[in-house]
Design a protein around this motif. Sequence first.
Motif, PDB file in Angstrom:
ATOM      1  N   SER A 295       0.841  -1.196   0.000  1.00 11.16           N
ATOM      2  CA  SER A 295       0.000   0.000   0.000  1.00 11.16           C
ATOM      3  C   SER A 295       0.873   1.243   0.000  1.00 11.16           C
ATOM      4  O   SER A 295       1.528   1.556   1.001  1.00 11.16           O
ATOM      5  CB  SER A 295      -0.914   0.016   1.237  1.00 11.16           C
ATOM      6  OG  SER A 295      -1.527   1.284   1.383  1.00 11.16           O
ATOM      7  N   ASP A 297      -0.278   4.243  -0.085  1.00 13.38           N
ATOM      8  CA  ASP A 297      -0.906   5.217   0.817  1.00 13.38           C
ATOM      9  C   ASP A 297      -0.324   5.086   2.225  1.00 13.38           C
ATOM     10  O   ASP A 297       0.007   6.086   2.885  1.00 13.38           O
ATOM     11  CB  ASP A 297      -2.426   5.016   0.873  1.00 13.38           C
ATOM     12  CG  ASP A 297      -3.110   5.493  -0.396  1.00 13.38           C
ATOM     13  OD1 ASP A 297      -2.493   6.299  -1.137  1.00 13.38           O
ATOM     14  OD2 ASP A 297      -4.250   5.065  -0.655  1.00 13.38           O
ATOM     15  N   ASP A 298      -0.181   3.865   2.684  1.00 10.43           N
ATOM     16  CA  ASP A 298       0.420   3.621   3.999  1.00 10.43           C
ATOM     17  C   ASP A 298       1.887   4.042   3.999  1.00 10.43           C
ATOM     18  O   ASP A 298       2.373   4.627   4.970  1.00 10.43           O
ATOM     19  CB  ASP A 298       0.290   2.136   4.356  1.00 10.43           C
ATOM     20  CG  ASP A 298       0.910   1.813   5.712  1.00 10.43           C
ATOM     21  OD1 ASP A 298       0.653   2.554   6.676  1.00 10.43           O
ATOM     22  OD2 ASP A 298       1.682   0.845   5.780  1.00 10.43           O
ATOM     23  N   TRP A 300       3.370   6.413   2.187  1.00 10.94           N
ATOM     24  CA  TRP A 300       3.525   7.875   2.236  1.00 10.94           C
ATOM     25  C   TRP A 300       3.210   8.426   3.622  1.00 10.94           C
ATOM     26  O   TRP A 300       3.895   9.341   4.103  1.00 10.94           O
ATOM     27  CB  TRP A 300       2.622   8.535   1.197  1.00 10.94           C
ATOM     28  CG  TRP A 300       2.926   8.171  -0.231  1.00 10.94           C
ATOM     29  CD1 TRP A 300       2.059   7.705  -1.173  1.00 10.94           C
ATOM     30  CD2 TRP A 300       4.210   8.242  -0.889  1.00 10.94           C
ATOM     31  NE1 TRP A 300       2.707   7.468  -2.364  1.00 10.94           N
ATOM     32  CE2 TRP A 300       4.033   7.800  -2.219  1.00 10.94           C
ATOM     33  CE3 TRP A 300       5.480   8.634  -0.484  1.00 10.94           C
ATOM     34  CZ2 TRP A 300       5.065   7.736  -3.142  1.00 10.94           C
ATOM     35  CZ3 TRP A 300       6.526   8.568  -1.400  1.00 10.94           C
ATOM     36  CH2 TRP A 300       6.316   8.134  -2.699  1.00 10.94           C
ATOM     37  N   LYS A 301       2.221   7.870   4.271  1.00 13.89           N
ATOM     38  CA  LYS A 301       1.896   8.323   5.632  1.00 13.89           C
ATOM     39  C   LYS A 301       3.025   7.992   6.600  1.00 13.89           C
ATOM     40  O   LYS A 301       3.346   8.775   7.497  1.00 13.89           O
ATOM     41  CB  LYS A 301       0.597   7.662   6.104  1.00 13.89           C
ATOM     42  CG  LYS A 301      -0.651   8.137   5.387  1.00 13.89           C
ATOM     43  CD  LYS A 301      -1.883   7.382   5.865  1.00 13.89           C
ATOM     44  CE  LYS A 301      -3.130   7.798   5.086  1.00 13.89           C
ATOM     45  NZ  LYS A 301      -4.321   7.011   5.500  1.00 13.89           N
ATOM     46  N   ARG A 315       6.162  11.133  -6.278  1.00 13.06           N
ATOM     47  CA  ARG A 315       5.177  10.113  -5.898  1.00 13.06           C
ATOM     48  C   ARG A 315       4.670   9.363  -7.135  1.00 13.06           C
ATOM     49  O   ARG A 315       4.488   8.144  -7.105  1.00 13.06           O
ATOM     50  CB  ARG A 315       4.013  10.756  -5.140  1.00 13.06           C
ATOM     51  CG  ARG A 315       4.414  11.354  -3.785  1.00 13.06           C
ATOM     52  CD  ARG A 315       3.262  12.163  -3.193  1.00 13.06           C
ATOM     53  NE  ARG A 315       3.660  12.835  -1.970  1.00 13.06           N
ATOM     54  CZ  ARG A 315       3.307  12.453  -0.737  1.00 13.06           C
ATOM     55  NH1 ARG A 315       2.546  11.385  -0.585  1.00 13.06           N
ATOM     56  NH2 ARG A 315       3.700  13.132   0.318  1.00 13.06           N
TER      57      ARG A 315
END
Length: 392
Positions: A295, A297-298, A300-301, A315
């Motif tokens: 993931s 998204d995970d 980048w967080k 990105r």
Amino acid sequence: MSSLAWIDFDEAERQRAQRIIALFQERESRDELGLGSIRDSIADHLFPGTSTIQTRLRYMLFVPWLYQSLEQRRRAPHQLKEEARTLEIRLVEALKTGGEKKGIIGREAGVKLQRLPSSVYWAGLNAWGIRLFHGSIDSYFAALQRRRLDHTPDESETSAERYSNQKFWTKGLPPCPAKLLDSTTFRLTKDEAGFIIDRLVSQQPSSLLTHLAQHRVDAECDYIWEHPQRHDFPAKAQHLVQQADRFSAVLHGASLLYNLQLSERREHDDWVRSYQQRIEAWADGIDLKAIQNWSLDDFWKTVEHPAHNIRPATRRFVAQWLEQVASGVERISASYSARSLVKKRESQLKSSQSRFTNRAVLDRWTGASGAERLSFRWSQAKSHLRDLAHAR
């Protein structure tokens, strides 16, 4: 570095520029595909205060010791700066006299040394809370004079008492050893090691560097994800290390493909064969199922850091490369789309200096640019942890 004087008013920008200049001088750290903001975000989470040009940990004490010795001198800022340089050059000789052979900044350059230890460790001293003065080295010397002129002497104060209130350095700094500039070593005393660990606990309590420092862990491995005690890391650190491992592994393929294409353009058969073999070995080592389930998204967080701005174009490149890998890692060296993606990325970053379009630049290429896996400053952190573990 007089060429950086124009950004002296902004310490964060100064440090960023120094990192960029340093990277141009380190073959395997070259950021050809614009991944530096991600690399540095991860490194600053894991090992805050470190940099790729640091050598030994005791410089974190050498620098404040030398600078403290100047604080009571009635000199103009430029004179203090010259005296500081003289002291740092003398430190080179003191370390040689003490028997040290590796890790001495300026060992070969001597009086011609350009990058002094103070500039190498200045940011780290602040990150670890050893340096309390928030500003550049030049502004530090200016502040010494300014605060001395602003201070109204009290006859009841000793000289040491006047300067103890200036808060340039944290309280509890271990005392400077006698005859430091005659002979010294990189060996930390137990008190010095304890002080550094206390600073890390106070200023960087959640970092992996602090966890390992507290446990005096000295482990020999090439990458932090190969650490023998990895499963004992705090949960947050374990997750970050996992993300770092995955990112380093996946994007290593893009770097190898970049080098392969340049080798082909140079028509250097030995280089071409070497990179083809390295890409094959890279592909064999990729856990395709894990990559397909990764993931972003995970990711980048997890890696987001206030000191680094990961641009949308960066990105997108990572996401597009991940798609290439997930769709067929074993065919990637021959993939037109994968090759085009890497070529386009480098060309956009370098413009007229791209090795794909500028033959003169290509001809100066020596066969490797950023061709190793990203390690996120583990080499420097490992050295510092070893120095802590062997304090006596």
